[in-house]
Design a protein around this motif. Structure first.
Motif, mmCIF file in Angstrom:
data_model
loop_
_atom_site.group_PDB
_atom_site.id
_atom_site.type_symbol
_atom_site.label_atom_id
_atom_site.label_comp_id
_atom_site.label_asym_id
_atom_site.label_seq_id
_atom_site.Cartn_x
_atom_site.Cartn_y
_atom_site.Cartn_z
ATOM 1 N N ASN A 305 -5.987 56.734 47.173
ATOM 2 C CA ASN A 305 -4.886 55.927 47.423
ATOM 3 C C ASN A 305 -5.332 54.451 47.920
ATOM 4 O O ASN A 305 -4.626 53.234 47.777
ATOM 5 N N GLY A 306 -6.433 54.421 48.788
ATOM 6 C CA GLY A 306 -6.804 53.107 49.277
ATOM 7 C C GLY A 306 -7.313 52.223 48.329
ATOM 8 O O GLY A 306 -7.066 51.027 48.169
ATOM 9 N N THR A 332 2.906 53.387 38.860
ATOM 10 C CA THR A 332 3.451 54.718 38.699
ATOM 11 C C THR A 332 2.465 55.932 39.251
ATOM 12 O O THR A 332 2.794 56.976 39.855
ATOM 13 N N ILE A 333 1.064 55.725 39.052
ATOM 14 C CA ILE A 333 0.304 56.563 39.665
ATOM 15 C C ILE A 333 0.439 56.781 41.076
ATOM 16 O O ILE A 333 0.371 57.905 41.684
ATOM 17 N N GLN A 334 0.401 55.655 42.002
ATOM 18 C CA GLN A 334 0.732 55.653 43.392
ATOM 19 C C GLN A 334 2.019 56.626 43.739
ATOM 20 O O GLN A 334 2.051 57.542 44.569
ATOM 21 N N TYR A 588 -2.285 66.566 37.522
ATOM 22 C CA TYR A 588 -1.526 65.168 37.038
ATOM 23 C C TYR A 588 -2.640 64.476 36.674
ATOM 24 O O TYR A 588 -2.668 63.618 35.802
ATOM 25 N N LEU A 589 -3.720 64.471 37.285
ATOM 26 C CA LEU A 589 -5.014 63.645 37.174
ATOM 27 C C LEU A 589 -5.347 63.921 35.732
ATOM 28 O O LEU A 589 -6.028 63.302 35.088
ATOM 29 N N ASP A 590 -5.613 65.201 35.653
ATOM 30 C CA ASP A 590 -5.927 65.472 33.994
ATOM 31 C C ASP A 590 -5.217 64.729 32.889
ATOM 32 O O ASP A 590 -5.705 64.159 31.886
ATOM 33 N N GLY A 597 -4.372 59.995 28.072
ATOM 34 C CA GLY A 597 -3.672 59.791 29.390
ATOM 35 C C GLY A 597 -3.306 58.274 29.502
ATOM 36 O O GLY A 597 -3.678 57.352 28.904
ATOM 37 N N SER A 598 -2.543 58.127 30.620
ATOM 38 C CA SER A 598 -1.735 56.893 30.771
ATOM 39 C C SER A 598 -2.937 55.929 31.123
ATOM 40 O O SER A 598 -2.475 54.496 30.924
ATOM 41 N N LEU A 599 -4.012 55.987 31.829
ATOM 42 C CA LEU A 599 -4.987 55.238 32.275
ATOM 43 C C LEU A 599 -5.817 54.490 30.945
ATOM 44 O O LEU A 599 -5.938 53.541 30.890
ATOM 45 N N LYS A 600 -6.040 55.766 30.100
ATOM 46 C CA LYS A 600 -6.730 55.232 28.900
ATOM 47 C C LYS A 600 -5.941 54.347 27.911
ATOM 48 O O LYS A 600 -6.238 53.259 27.422
ATOM 49 N N ALA A 601 -4.503 54.751 27.945
ATOM 50 C CA ALA A 601 -3.396 53.862 26.850
ATOM 51 C C ALA A 601 -3.608 52.337 27.627
ATOM 52 O O ALA A 601 -3.510 51.458 26.861
ATOM 53 N N ARG A 602 -3.620 52.459 29.067
ATOM 54 C CA ARG A 602 -3.420 51.158 29.488
ATOM 55 C C ARG A 602 -4.664 50.150 29.430
ATOM 56 O O ARG A 602 -4.696 48.969 29.062
ATOM 57 N N THR A 603 -5.966 50.819 29.523
ATOM 58 C CA THR A 603 -6.856 50.153 29.260
ATOM 59 C C THR A 603 -7.369 49.843 27.941
ATOM 60 O O THR A 603 -7.784 48.615 27.441
ATOM 61 N N ASN A 604 -6.776 50.605 26.934
ATOM 62 C CA ASN A 604 -6.668 50.452 25.629
ATOM 63 C C ASN A 604 -5.973 49.097 25.217
ATOM 64 O O ASN A 604 -6.520 48.235 24.239
#
Length: 665
Positions: A305-306, A332-334, A588-590, A597-604
């Motif tokens: 979180n930090g 959203t992740i936070q 959730y982190l999976d 996942g959402s992180l991959k979609a965002r970086t893509n």
């Protein structure tokens, strides 16, 4: 013609073009700045991925639940024994006195001149069991398989026999020890397991026709019920013996120095005896391990979180803000991680929230741990702490236990009903077994054990009891089946019963033939196949496999495995399945870190934007090159024109000056 712009006219063509191109490049500069921002965001999401991956790694250990069930076992004299405790142990203290350590049996042959000396050929048959106090009878260890080892001219030397025994994995280790004498090479056989029930009996089928004398391979025969030179040809170096101890005055005998079942959930590792000097073993809840595990959870969340907080920070007008400020994915992740921790867990117990064990959010969004509150929870509801973090199943029936689940199993409370208990395949004798087994007459049995067809030959003998005969049959059958299946032998009134060790529809222990069938099991033995457990979970018929009921596909209980140890048919209470905080966050982190996942979609998306900006920059660079060429061509032409006009002006001035009446003249 002028070779350098501006020389003839005095016009600063390079400066003019440079200023014009600076204005033309402003859109390109904006694209470069925009790409730099995207690159910074991509780097920032790399930091987010790393922080979340570290958090996920910490959750995997915490999500198992084992960390939160820790108990410690401490002996007052560590030179006598060490101990460990599992989650099933009960805190308390015990007085322990060790009077004898378990040891393995060792046998040694007579000496041979060299390790290449020929011993003999034939077959060695190794059995484990117990000799009576007078060494008058041998009872096979029903839990140990009989093993036969072929010795042929290719391996009939002392070293060859050693290697053959070791390669056979027969539960015996063979070595050669030289005692220093002229014929001092002796074969030493050591039982792999300690305990009186693992005493060795070695029978020999010698190619010289006599398996009892000390000549040839029969020199390795060992049966202490016989006489030396007539089957008792190896010498005993160390006797097989059990560990003997007292726990709170109760005599305990174990075959090994690792004592696992004398105190529920406690393992004792015996090192030496302490006759007359009992020690104290203290079993207690391991508060430090549990506290460290909860603190590790708090630290892991705060670290992740930090990173998010720093990258999304708003530091005020004019200050440097986080590169991901306002980014919806990071926000959203936070939000979702915090939301999971603020949602209660219905584990079927008294503990449902983190605040009950002293874990709470501070005003700055970080988690903190109140150790005093955690210690109270440990002392009053120790078993409930694990369910707060790991996935868990709690049943209301002591003979029904949670065993497994899948990603499709939904948290909830489900009713359980059992309509059929699991059974094992058996062959039940129809009359008392003959205790006399004669070679070639009634010494063979053919069986199907859990799908494997085997045939065994029993040792010819008059057995002391039906129990001794049952142990011989069990040892021989399990030696023939190996790891593929095993059977258990029992007897009632001399009538034998052969039972598969496996439960369920694949369980078989069917005696199908052999010359010993009628003599040992009667004319009409009853063969019964095993059955799977059957029942209902959450109102839908579950799948049975052995003793395990599994929730049906498409139901909320899908994949929920329950082990039915026994009990009555009909309603068997409920099972409450829950996802603890560590498990929920891990799941959730999976979804966040996975390939979809959402992180991959965002970086893509950022990568795609950078590539698009690169293309636009390339196109604009090409366009600017053409614009600069045009500007230079235009101003070079202007330069030439001005230069030409200057030349004409000079010429006219000179001509006018030479005309009659000119002021010069």
């Amino acid at each position: 013609m002028l070779s350098s712009p501006g020389i003839g006219s005095g016009l600063d063509v390079n400066g003019i073009v440079s200023q014009l191109m600076a204005a033309e490049r402003q859109p390109l500069t904006a694209l470069i700045k925009q790409e730099a921002v995207y690159t910074q965001k991509l780097s920032a999401f790399g930091q987010v991925r790393g922080a979340l991956a570290s958090f996920q790694g910490a959750l995997q250990d915490l999500g198992s639940g084992s960390k939160f069930q820790a108990l410690s076992a401490t002996a007052s004299d560590a030179t006598v024994l060490s101990a460990s405790a599992s989650g099933t142990a009960t805190p308390g203290s015990y007085q322990i006195e060790v009077s004898q350590l378990a040891q393995q049996q060792k046998l040694a042959s007579s000496g041979y001149a060299t390790t290449d000396a020929v011993v003999g050929s034939g077959t060695l048959t190794i059995q484990f069991g117990t000799y009576d106090s007078g060494l008058n009878s041998f009872t096979a260890n029903a839990d140990k398989a009989t093993k036969s080892i072929a010795i042929d001219p290719a391996n009939n030397t002392l070293s060859g026999i050693r290697d053959a025994i070791n390669a056979a994995n027969a539960g015996v280790t063979a070595t050669i020890v030289n005692d220093g004498s002229t014929a001092g090479n002796r074969l030493v056989l050591t039982s792999a397991d300690s305990g009186a029930a693992n005493s060795l009996k070695i029978s020999v089928t010698d190619d010289d026709g006599n398996g009892l004398d000390g000549s040839g391979l029969s020199a390795l025969a060992y049966n202490p019920t016989a006489a030396a030179g007539s089957g008792k040809n190896l010498g005993q170096v160390a006797a097989a013996q059990d560990a003997l101890l007292k726990i709170d005055g109760i005599a305990v005998k174990q075959s090994t120095n690792t004592v696992k079942n004398a105190i529920d959930g406690v393992t004792l590792n015996l090192v030496q005896t302490n006759v007359g000097k009992a020690l104290t073993l203290t079993v207690s809840r391991d508060i430090k391990t549990v506290t460290d595990a909860v603190q590790a959870f708090v630290n892991a969340y705060n670290n992740a979180n930090g990173t998010l907080k720093k990258l999304t920070a708003f530091n005020g007008p004019g200050a440097q803000n986080g590169i991901l400020l306002g980014d919806s994915t990071a926000r959203t992740i936070q939000t979702q991680m915090r939301g999971l921790l603020n949602t209660s867990v219905d584990s079927g117990g008294a503990l449902t929230t983190l605040s009950q064990i002293g874990v709470s959010f501070g005003s700055d969004g970080t988690l903190s741990l109140d150790s005093a509150k955690l210690n109270t929870a440990i002392n009053t509801n120790f078993d409930g702490i694990a369910a707060l973090f790991a996935k868990a199943g709690k049943t209301t029936d002591s003979l029904v236990s949670y065993s497994a689940s899948t990603s499709k199993t939904q948290p909830g409370s489900y009713a359980v009903s059992v309509s059929q208990l699991a059974t094992r395949g058996t062959t039940q004798g129809s009359q008392a077994a003959s205790l006399t087994v004669t070679a070639g007459v009634n010494d063979q049995l053919n069986l199907t054990v859990d799908g494997q067809i085997v045939s065994v030959t029993l040792a010819a003998a008059t057995y002391a009891s039906a129990d001794a005969l049952a142990a011989e049959i069990q040892s021989k059958v399990n030696g023939a089946t190996g790891a593929s299946g095993s059977v258990l032998l029992s007897q009632t009134g001399g009538v034998l019963r052969i039972t598969s060790a496996r439960y369920g529809s694949a369980s078989q222990a069917a005696v199908t033939g052999g010359n010993g069938l009628a003599s040992l099991l009667g004319a009409a033995p009853v063969i019964t196949g095993g059955t799977d457990v059957a029942g209902i979970i959450n109102g839908v018929a579950a799948t049975g496999s052995g003793k395990t009921l599994t929730g049906a596909a498409g139901n909320a209980s899908e994949g929920l495995g329950l082990f039915i140890a026994g009990g009555a048919l009909g309603a068997r209470g409920t099972v409450t399945f829950s996802h603890g905080y560590a498990f929920q966050l891990g799941q959730y982190l999976d979804t966040v870190l996975g390939n979809d996942g959402s992180l991959k979609a965002r970086t893509n998306g950022i990568d795609s934007s950078i590539k698009s900006l690169d293309q636009r920059q390339a196109q604009l660079e090409a366009r600017l090159t053409q614009i600069e060429k045009r500007y230079r061509a235009q101003f070079t032409a202007l330069d030439s024109m001005i230069s030409s006009m200057n030349s004409t002006s000079t010429f006219l001035t000179q001509q006018l000056a030479s005309l009659p009446g000119s002021s010069q003249n």
